[in-house]
Design an enzyme around this catalytic site. Structure first.
Site, PDB file in Angstrom:
ATOM      1  N   GLY A  23      -1.376   6.663  -1.143  1.00 55.16           N
ATOM      2  CA  GLY A  23      -0.608   6.343  -2.341  1.00 55.16           C
ATOM      3  C   GLY A  23      -0.433   7.555  -3.244  1.00 55.16           C
ATOM      4  O   GLY A  23      -0.904   8.661  -2.940  1.00 55.16           O
ATOM      5  N   GLY A  36      -5.090  10.786  -7.705  1.00 58.34           N
ATOM      6  CA  GLY A  36      -6.445  10.788  -8.246  1.00 58.34           C
ATOM      7  C   GLY A  36      -6.690   9.716  -9.290  1.00 58.34           C
ATOM      8  O   GLY A  36      -7.756   9.672  -9.884  1.00 58.34           O
ATOM      9  N   GLY A  37      -5.690   8.838  -9.485  1.00 50.87           N
ATOM     10  CA  GLY A  37      -5.886   7.726 -10.411  1.00 50.87           C
ATOM     11  C   GLY A  37      -7.089   6.888 -10.008  1.00 50.87           C
ATOM     12  O   GLY A  37      -7.765   6.303 -10.848  1.00 50.87           O
ATOM     13  N   GLU A  65      -9.181  12.940  -0.703  1.00 54.07           N
ATOM     14  CA  GLU A  65      -7.770  12.786  -0.312  1.00 54.07           C
ATOM     15  C   GLU A  65      -7.165  14.142   0.028  1.00 54.07           C
ATOM     16  O   GLU A  65      -6.526  14.308   1.071  1.00 54.07           O
ATOM     17  CB  GLU A  65      -6.985  12.114  -1.450  1.00 54.07           C
ATOM     18  CG  GLU A  65      -7.350  10.649  -1.630  1.00 54.07           C
ATOM     19  CD  GLU A  65      -6.746  10.007  -2.872  1.00 54.07           C
ATOM     20  OE1 GLU A  65      -6.669   8.778  -2.898  1.00 54.07           O
ATOM     21  OE2 GLU A  65      -6.377  10.733  -3.818  1.00 54.07           O
TER      22      GLU A  65
END
Ligand code: 5RP
Length: 228
Positions: free
Chosen positions: A83, A96-97, A104
């Site tokens: 995402g 990085g939310g 990631e």
């Protein structure tokens, strides 16, 4: 009009069709990536291996029966699907939310092909409306935060803030902390990325530049494929 969740689901399901038997697949983190993992599991491919980008994704994949392998146990990853918090010009991304940006990015960088999946609201004309996550080591993090504030000032941005949640300070899977730089608009993402990486206490940041090969974005008109 389709909901954001419908769009996330559609993009995840479309991405799951890209996976073929024999592949090593990077499994992203977040609600959109979870749709991808579910759709991938539903395909019941007999010869795939997943490299998870977070403990949460590893738990989901295990529950759904996707065999997992550690990043260090594979030479390359054939395809990573993940995402994004923002998709900007040239498929520059903020990620990085969900506080998983370090794993990631490590998985993305080890991948031959990286596909970002998202709902339509994630597309932006310029990065920065979503606060930029910056992962820092715990030791001396207040000092690191001051150095980040200096960099923010150089870029006309407000000082970053330590991320907290209901249970207190957010700690990443790697045991680090997150500072969020709420900016409004990042005019020079590459220069900002270089400046952030020059700070010793910074492990990495959520600017994913020149990493996405394509994006599959759910819209009211169906899933749209974007390339840089
Ligand atoms: C986690 C991420 C996520 O991919 C990003 O926050 C998007 O999340 P969602 O799909 O839930 O909107 O970078 O670190």
């Amino acid at each position: 009009m389709s909901s954001a969740d419908d769009q996330k689901r559609a993009s995840g399901e479309t991405a799951a069709q890209l996976v073929e038997n024999g592949m090593v697949v990077g499994l992203g983190t977040g609600s959109t990536a979870a749709w991808f993992v579910k759709a991938l599991a539903a395909r019941k491919l007999t010869d795939i291996k997943g490299v998870p980008t977070s403990d949460a994704t590893a738990a989901l994949a295990r529950e759904l029966g996707i065999p997992l392998v550690a990043l260090d146990d594979v030479k390359t990853i054939d395809l990573t699907v993940d995402g994004a918090d923002e998709i900007g010009p040239g498929l520059s991304l903020i990620k990085g939310g969900g506080a998983a940006l370090l794993r990631e990015k490590l998985v993305w960088e080890a991948s031959t092909r990286c596909v970002a999946i998202a709902d339509a609201a994630k597309r932006v004309p310029a990065l920065g409306k979503f606060p930029l996550p910056i992962e820092v080591v715990r030791f001396g993090h207040v000092h690191t935060g001051h150095r980040l504030a200096d960099i923010a000032a150089e870029f006309d941005l407000p000082p970053p803030r330590l991320r907290t949640a209901e249970r207190g300070v957010v700690v990443t899977d790697g045991g680090n902390l997150i500072y969020d730089m709420a900016s409004g608009r990042i005019d020079e993402p590459a220069a900002l990325a270089t400046a952030l990486k020059s700070v010793t206490g910074v492990v990495d940041h959520g600017l994913f530049l020149d990493l996405a090969d394509e994006a599959l974005v759910g819209t009211d008109e169906g899933v749209v494929r974007l390339v840089p």
